[in-house]
Design an enzyme around this catalytic site. Structure first.
Site, mmCIF file in Angstrom:
data_model
loop_
_atom_site.group_PDB
_atom_site.id
_atom_site.type_symbol
_atom_site.label_atom_id
_atom_site.label_comp_id
_atom_site.label_asym_id
_atom_site.label_seq_id
_atom_site.Cartn_x
_atom_site.Cartn_y
_atom_site.Cartn_z
ATOM 1 N N TYR A 185 0.785 -1.156 -0.001
ATOM 2 C CA TYR A 185 -0.046 0.125 0.014
ATOM 3 C C TYR A 185 0.820 1.051 -0.045
ATOM 4 O O TYR A 185 0.376 2.244 -0.419
ATOM 5 C CB TYR A 185 -1.058 0.046 1.496
ATOM 6 C CG TYR A 185 -2.198 -0.887 0.843
ATOM 7 C CD1 TYR A 185 -3.167 -0.232 0.193
ATOM 8 C CD2 TYR A 185 -2.249 -2.252 1.118
ATOM 9 C CE1 TYR A 185 -4.332 -1.112 -0.320
ATOM 10 C CE2 TYR A 185 -3.511 -2.965 0.781
ATOM 11 C CZ TYR A 185 -4.219 -2.378 0.019
ATOM 12 O OH TYR A 185 -5.432 -3.475 -0.339
ATOM 13 N N HIS A 191 -5.457 -3.231 6.831
ATOM 14 C CA HIS A 191 -4.629 -4.154 5.974
ATOM 15 C C HIS A 191 -3.521 -4.964 6.757
ATOM 16 O O HIS A 191 -2.598 -5.427 5.903
ATOM 17 C CB HIS A 191 -4.078 -3.348 4.894
ATOM 18 C CG HIS A 191 -5.197 -3.075 3.806
ATOM 19 N ND1 HIS A 191 -6.053 -3.640 3.210
ATOM 20 C CD2 HIS A 191 -5.614 -1.755 3.347
ATOM 21 C CE1 HIS A 191 -6.861 -3.158 2.492
ATOM 22 N NE2 HIS A 191 -6.581 -1.736 2.471
#
Length: 736
Positions: free
Chosen positions: A258, A413
């Site tokens: 990410y 996440h």
């Protein structure tokens, strides 16, 4: 020009940058975002002179011409990620941006016309859209299933509009701006306040989209709310995201996957800010945090691929489009010729003015090797929420890299894997991490969403190379609790003879504390470095401790005798990821060290281990991933699990040694047997000594005091001798 040392030196005092309370959009002509008028002039005059740039431009031109031949296709939203309408709208926004660029560089009005016609079609359709028919559960979009994709559409499309705006009639501009750009900016901001103000990569995309739109349309309000949040207080918005989402070392808390994804809006919006408001000195903000973030993204890779920690797809690497554009911008600022090494490995060029500088420098032979360093990357906004340790030895793609994940949770996440580790060697992932359970944009696999197995398997602790207590995941699988805690980094050391990272986790389980020290050791008599792993755990109550090792390769043999489950394979457990593992073999082990050997490509790997514990019930379990997987969503993996039952204390000690060479073509094998004869462990008064005896009669003595005082002398009686050392750690190689 900022020096490379200034950028990389994380101890440098922060550059104080005053940010005006109110944005004042400059009166620059168009284009005025990522590509400027001067860039266009430079590109038009010289792009054919640089092979890399010319090749990229011609390839993009060929692709766009073929796409244009299909006509303007703007379907009503219907499909989720990976579906036809989703992918068509993605193709369209890329085409709008590329057409605008090619119009500027070539002057061919067919590109202006195509971009204009696409935008007019969206302007007619967008006002009629409600929520997407296949909307995602959180933050649904209109054009796409989630508002995130809407923001990406706007980030790309506004660049294309920026490139053609001066070639449009007043009524065309009015129709496009009032029909799609302003309504979409409104939807992403005031109509989606939770996402817009969120300190998260979704929020970054939203503020970048709205802010870049503000610059192109000359709308100060859109720029200001993007920079300072909807209430303009600075408690949200782009500046706050710069403050909170990166550590002082440039590490993004959600992990490399990410970080890569978030680079695009961060770097592109920053470039737009620099173009329009250079007085903000945005790339110097917070001690050059964005420049550090790009270097750190590169450092979070091995052999071209990112470390797959947390939710990560393992096929993402440094050639990703986000890093291609980011690298070009950073090279333009720094002139760091080691970045050209990465650019050449990427194999593509950013079609911008900054990308032209990269192509020119590569063409002039200025490339220098990129220095992949051993580094400690602090986590959290202040760098005090754990850290990611990266230890490297050797040169080139085949060097060895040890990654110790002692970071914070990483929000939604993140995975429950405190003190996890990975190992890379010889160009391969040796000790592996599963990453995410997802087939991105593969509609047949749950519409491209994260699969249910991402929660039931990939995030669970048993899916990682770290300690599991009583078959429960860390923090009992609760992300809210996990976000409140982080490991304590005890030590990080990088020397010529050995490298070390050590950390403590005291919150993952009630009444349980564990400390793990990972060392990468150079042994002169061995061809390759070895990894030494010492994990100590103590618990208030008698518990079952499992320590998995996920390894990549074909098993050669074990020193212990395994009991094969010949007639039936059974699940290892019922929940917390255990239900996805088939138990293949079991083997009781005792106090002596044992070994497992496997081969990957042309190299052998031996894992020698010993466990010190009062418990007499120790076993090694060999398992495979794939149970409770009726839709075949999970990849095959194999794991060796060291299990200790009914214990309050255990010390898991191991040595991983690469050795030998196999040549299938020549049908030759050398060094197939491990050089490690035995591994011994002694613990005394909270200190550890590990003795690795080698077959040539020499040994490696690793000593750990866990005391940071470098002058403090420590002593442990190991058999018939006393081992003395100073400081936190010591490694001594004793020859026969």
């Amino acid at each position: 020009m900022l020096s490379v040392n200034t950028i990389k030196n994380t101890l440098l005092a922060a550059v104080l940058v005053s940010v005006p309370a109110t944005a004042q959009v400059s009166g620059n002509g168009h284009p005025n975002l990522i590509v400027t008028e001067q860039d266009v002039a430079n590109i038009a005059a010289s792009w054919e002179s640089y092979d890399a740039y010319a090749e990229q431009l011609n390839a993009d031109k060929t692709n766009l011409d073929a796409f244009m031949a299909e006509g303007v296709v703007v379907p009503m939203p219907k499909d989720a990620g990976g579906g036809y309408t989703h992918e068509q709208h993605k193709r369209n926004y890329k085409a709008i941006r590329n057409a605008g660029f090619l119009y500027q560089v070539t002057g061919d009005e067919k590109y202006l016309t195509f971009a204009k016609d696409l935008l007019l079609a969206y302007a007619k359709m967008y006002p009629s859209l409600g929520e997407h028919p296949n909307r995602k559960e959180q933050s649904p979009g209109r054009l796409f299933w989630q508002s995130l994709n809407e923001a990406v559409w706007l980030v790309y499309s506004i660049q294309g509009y920026d490139a053609i705006i001066d070639g449009l009639a007043a009524e065309e501009k009015q129709e496009i701006e009032s029909g799609v750009f302003l309504p979409m900016a409104k939807f992403l901001s005031v109509e989606s306040p939770e996402t817009f103000n969120k300190i998260h990569n979704h929020g970054t995309w939203a503020v970048a989209a709205v802010g870049m739109t503000g610059y192109v349309l000359g709308n100060d309000e859109l720029v200001e709310i993007s920079l300072m949040g909807l209430d303009k207080t600075g408690k949200a918005g782009f500046m706050k995201q710069l403050d909170k989402l990166f550590s002082p070392d440039g590490y993004y808390t959600e992990g490399p996957y990410y970080q890569r994804y978030a680079l695009m809006p961060f770097i592109w919006f920053a470039k737009a800010i620099e173009t329009n408001e250079p007085e903000r000195k945005i790339f110097e903000y917070r001690n050059n945090i964005l420049l550090k973030a790009v270097y750190t993204t590169i450092d979070l890779s091995y052999a071209g691929y990112f470390f797959p920690i947390n939710d990560a797809l393992k096929d993402k690497g440094i050639d990703t489009v986000e890093l291609v554009h980011a690298l070009a911008i950073v090279y333009s600022i720094t002139g760091d010729n080691t970045l050209l090494d990465i650019a050449q490995e990427q194999g593509r060029i950013s079609l911008t003015g900054d990308g032209l500088k990269v192509a020119k420098a590569v063409g002039e032979g200025l490339t220098q090797p990129y220095n992949y360093r051993s580094i400690l990357l602090g986590d959290g906004a202040d760098g005090d929420q754990g850290a990611l340790s990266i230890h490297r030895l050797g040169e080139g793609h085949n060097h060895m890299a040890l990654v110790a994940k002692n970071t914070s949770q990483g929000m939604g996440h993140g995975h429950f894997d405190k003190l996890n580790w990975l190992l890379y060697d010889n160009g391969n992932e040796i000790v592996t991490d599963y990453g995410a359970a997802r087939y991105l944009n593969v509609e047949a696999k749950y519409g491209g969403h994260y699969l249910a197995e991402n929660n039931t398997w990939a995030k669970q602790t048993i899916a990682h190379n770290t300690l599991v207590v009583n078959e429960q995941s860390h923090f009992y699988g609760d992300v809210t609790t996990a976000d409140l805690h982080h490991p304590e980094v005890l030590s990080f050391y990088s020397g010529e003879d050995y490298q070390l990272s050590s950390a403590k986790e005291a919150n993952a389980y009630d009444g349980v504390e564990f400390v793990r020290s990972m060392l990468l050791v150079n042994v002169p008599s061995l061809e390759h470095p070895i990894v030494v792993d010492v994990l100590n755990v103590s618990a208030d109550k008698a518990s079952t401790f499992d320590l998995p090792l996920y390894f990549n390769g074909q098993i050669i043999d074990f020193s212990f005798k395994v009991k094969d489950n010949k007639n039936v394979m059974k699940m290892l457990g019922k929940r917390n990821g255990y239900q996805h593992l088939w138990l293949r073999n079991t083997a009781p082990v005792g106090d002596a060290s044992e070994r497992a050997t496997w081969i990957l490509d042309d190299r052998f790997y031996s894992y020698a281990f010993v466990t010190s514990t009062p418990s007499k019930k120790q076993n090694v379990l060999i398992a495979e991933l794939g149970a409770n997987d009726p839709n075949y969503n999970l990849r095959q993996q194999q794991v060796l699990i060291r299990r200790v039952e009914k214990a309050k204390q255990a010390s898991f000690v191991s040595v991983l040694e690469p050795h030998g060479k196999y040549d299938g073509s020549l049908e030759t094998t050398s060094g197939a047997y491990s050089n490690v004869k035995s591994v011994k462990h002694v613990s005394e008064n909270g200190k550890d000594v590990v003795v690795v005896d080698l077959k040539d009669g020499s040994n490696v003595v690793v000593a750990l005091s866990y005391n940071a005082n470098s002058e403090q002398v420590h002593k442990v009686n190991a058999g018939e001798e006393a081992i003395e050392w100073k400081g936190f750690s010591s490694v001594v190689v004793r020859r026969k």
